[in-house]
Scaffold this motif. Sequence first.
Motif, short mmCIF file in Angstrom:
data_model
loop_
_atom_site.label_atom_id
_atom_site.label_comp_id
_atom_site.label_asym_id
_atom_site.label_seq_id
_atom_site.Cartn_x
_atom_site.Cartn_y
_atom_site.Cartn_z
N GLN A 1 0.82 -1.20 0.00
CA GLN A 1 0.00 0.00 0.00
C GLN A 1 0.86 1.27 0.00
N LYS A 2 1.89 1.29 0.87
CA LYS A 2 2.78 2.46 0.94
C LYS A 2 3.52 2.65 -0.37
N PHE A 3 3.98 1.53 -0.94
CA PHE A 3 4.73 1.62 -2.19
C PHE A 3 3.85 2.20 -3.30
N PHE A 4 2.58 1.76 -3.36
CA PHE A 4 1.69 2.26 -4.40
C PHE A 4 1.43 3.76 -4.23
N ARG A 5 1.32 4.19 -2.96
CA ARG A 5 1.09 5.64 -2.72
C ARG A 5 2.29 6.47 -3.14
N GLU A 6 3.47 5.96 -2.80
CA GLU A 6 4.69 6.70 -3.15
C GLU A 6 4.85 6.76 -4.68
N GLN A 7 4.50 5.68 -5.35
CA GLN A 7 4.68 5.62 -6.80
C GLN A 7 3.43 6.10 -7.56
N GLU A 8 2.37 6.42 -6.81
CA GLU A 8 1.12 6.87 -7.41
C GLU A 8 0.61 5.85 -8.44
N ILE A 9 0.54 4.59 -8.00
CA ILE A 9 0.14 3.49 -8.90
C ILE A 9 -1.26 2.98 -8.56
N SER A 10 -2.01 3.62 -7.74
CA SER A 10 -3.34 3.13 -7.34
C SER A 10 -4.26 3.11 -8.57
N LYS A 11 -4.30 1.96 -9.23
CA LYS A 11 -4.95 1.88 -10.54
C LYS A 11 -6.46 2.07 -10.46
N TYR A 12 -7.10 1.43 -9.49
CA TYR A 12 -8.55 1.53 -9.42
C TYR A 12 -9.03 2.93 -9.05
N PRO A 13 -8.45 3.58 -8.03
CA PRO A 13 -8.85 4.95 -7.74
C PRO A 13 -8.57 5.89 -8.91
N PRO B 1 -10.37 -1.70 -3.29
CA PRO B 1 -8.90 -1.57 -3.37
C PRO B 1 -8.50 -0.10 -3.48
N GLY B 2 -7.56 0.34 -2.58
CA GLY B 2 -7.09 1.72 -2.61
C GLY B 2 -8.14 2.70 -2.16
N PHE B 3 -8.96 2.31 -1.20
CA PHE B 3 -10.10 3.15 -0.79
C PHE B 3 -9.66 4.57 -0.45
N SER B 4 -8.57 4.69 0.28
CA SER B 4 -8.14 6.02 0.77
C SER B 4 -7.71 6.94 -0.36
N ASP B 5 -7.46 6.38 -1.58
CA ASP B 5 -7.00 7.21 -2.69
C ASP B 5 -8.15 7.68 -3.58
N TYR B 6 -9.38 7.27 -3.25
CA TYR B 6 -10.52 7.73 -4.04
C TYR B 6 -10.81 9.19 -3.72
N THR B 7 -11.32 9.93 -4.70
CA THR B 7 -11.59 11.37 -4.52
C THR B 7 -13.06 11.63 -4.20
N TYR B 8 -13.87 10.55 -4.10
CA TYR B 8 -15.29 10.74 -3.83
C TYR B 8 -15.59 10.54 -2.35
N GLU B 9 -16.70 11.14 -1.93
CA GLU B 9 -17.16 10.95 -0.55
C GLU B 9 -18.03 9.70 -0.51
N PHE B 10 -17.67 8.76 0.34
CA PHE B 10 -18.39 7.47 0.42
C PHE B 10 -19.72 7.66 1.14
N GLN B 11 -20.79 7.16 0.51
CA GLN B 11 -22.13 7.25 1.10
C GLN B 11 -22.71 5.84 1.23
N GLU B 12 -23.45 5.64 2.30
CA GLU B 12 -24.11 4.36 2.50
C GLU B 12 -25.32 4.27 1.57
N ILE B 13 -25.46 3.11 0.93
CA ILE B 13 -26.59 2.88 0.02
C ILE B 13 -27.33 1.64 0.49
N GLU B 14 -28.62 1.76 0.67
CA GLU B 14 -29.43 0.65 1.14
C GLU B 14 -29.40 -0.50 0.12
#
Length: 543
Positions: free
Chosen positions: A102-114, A148-161
């Motif tokens: 996880q740290k390596f991906f953040r440093e390299q900015e490789i978070s593909k899904y986000p 995967p890579g939740f913390s790198d997403y730019t959206y605000e997470f909302q609960e959906i029923e």
Amino acid sequence: ITPADMDLVSVKNELSTYFEQPIDLYIINASGVIVASTFEAEVGMDFSSIPQFMKKLTNIRLGNSTEYDAIVTGLKLGEERKYGYIPTNDHEFILEIGINLQKFFREQEISKYPRFAHWYGQTRQDVSSVWIYDLTFLQASDIKTAIPGFSDYTYEFQEIEGRKNNLLKVYRGHDSIELAGPQKNQVTRYLYIPQINSSSVSSGLFDKVAEIVYSTGQMQIKINEALSRNIFHALLVIAVLVLIAFVIARYISRPVYQIIEDIEIIANGDYEHPIRRTKGFEFKRLQASIQKMVEKLKADIISIRQKTYELDAELQNRLRVEESLKAANHKLSLLGIITRHDLLNQITVVSSGLELIDDDIEKNEQNIKLFTMMKNSLFSIREIIQFTKMYERMGVDEPIWHNISLLIKETMVNFYSQPCEVIDNTNNLEVFADPMFNRVIYNLIENSFRHGGKISKIKFESFFEDDVALIIYSDNGSGILLENKEKIFSIGYGKNSGLGLYFIRDVLSFTEIEIRETGTEGMGACFELRIPHGKWRIRNVNP
């Protein structure tokens, strides 16, 4: 040594010197359960609920080689990790080493899904959020760890029923669904994303499901904008078409209509009407061509009229000739009737006189011979007179259909005194011939009795060769000599009037029916009638 006896933390610290990224160790037993780990959150996790993955773990445990996995998502925190699997010597456990990337991906900015989710949101203004889930949502206590890579997403997470049920439905059905919500003017779409097949341990186990929330308000704005653009383009096209239509009407349609009017005037009979001049080089050529055609039509019409006058004159002349022929034929027919009547009367007088004289003269051989000759002559004269009556009617009336079997029955009534077997195998055959065709059947039978000697059997048969029908008439008499097979159809040949077979051939020729004699001398006469296509048929007999 059992997993409880092992100091996994010390082993982890010792092995960490060989890795640049943090690691964790796991002990998996034969049941697929993590019984010990340096990452306490995943102790007790049971892989037996994933049969496909469990099968691969069993193969590794029972084998002797180290296996490596692709980069996958951790089941508890959703971190990107790479795993390796080493079987123990007793094949009871698997040592799993997990490298936290996880740290390596953040440093390299490789978070593909986000990054993909962010890019998709940037390209579509109607996208409110994009979240990509993997299979871990099935066991995750916190569904965010399945992103995967939740913390790198730019959206605000909302609960959906009903989110987890929707993800499960898409994952199991390998299909996509679309639902209203979660808020007003929003639509949520779940898309199934299959994992690319590979040789890794978890291949096929980490398919993804994308959750995309769209704003229908933005979509409606775009729809309205597109509709406005289409209306504008449609109006522009209509305007261009109107302009083109005006140009066509001004420079093309009007000259065409003018030429059509001139042609209609000419077609109504005014051949002197000229084709009016029009503008444009092509229309001038058309005008000249039509004018030339009209001149040619005028010449042809004059020629046709002349030919019509000539044909009318010829037709009138033919009609006059036909009327004259009809009158002449009528006179000849009337003359024939009168002549035959008078001749028959005179023959009756002569025949009666001979009968009276016969009683008074001396009965000797010479007198008997002379009286027999005179009686035979009178009989022949009577037959010739009767023949002229039949011959006069031949070809006068239109051909009709004759049923052969019916004609045979009707004809044999005239020969009731002849003890003879009649065989009819014509199988409901009908022939299209002159109305005198019944005389053909009569003359054939009469010739057999007259010239065939002792006749005890006659036969009618029908055969077919391609589209030709054959009627075969045969008897069991004396037959006909080979050199006489054609002579018998000549006029005057024979022992009596010599007209019977000549008459038969003439009657048949009116409908192109041929006749010939094919019998063998001493075995009986045999006549073959060949009826061409279209002049015969088989009568259907209803049961």
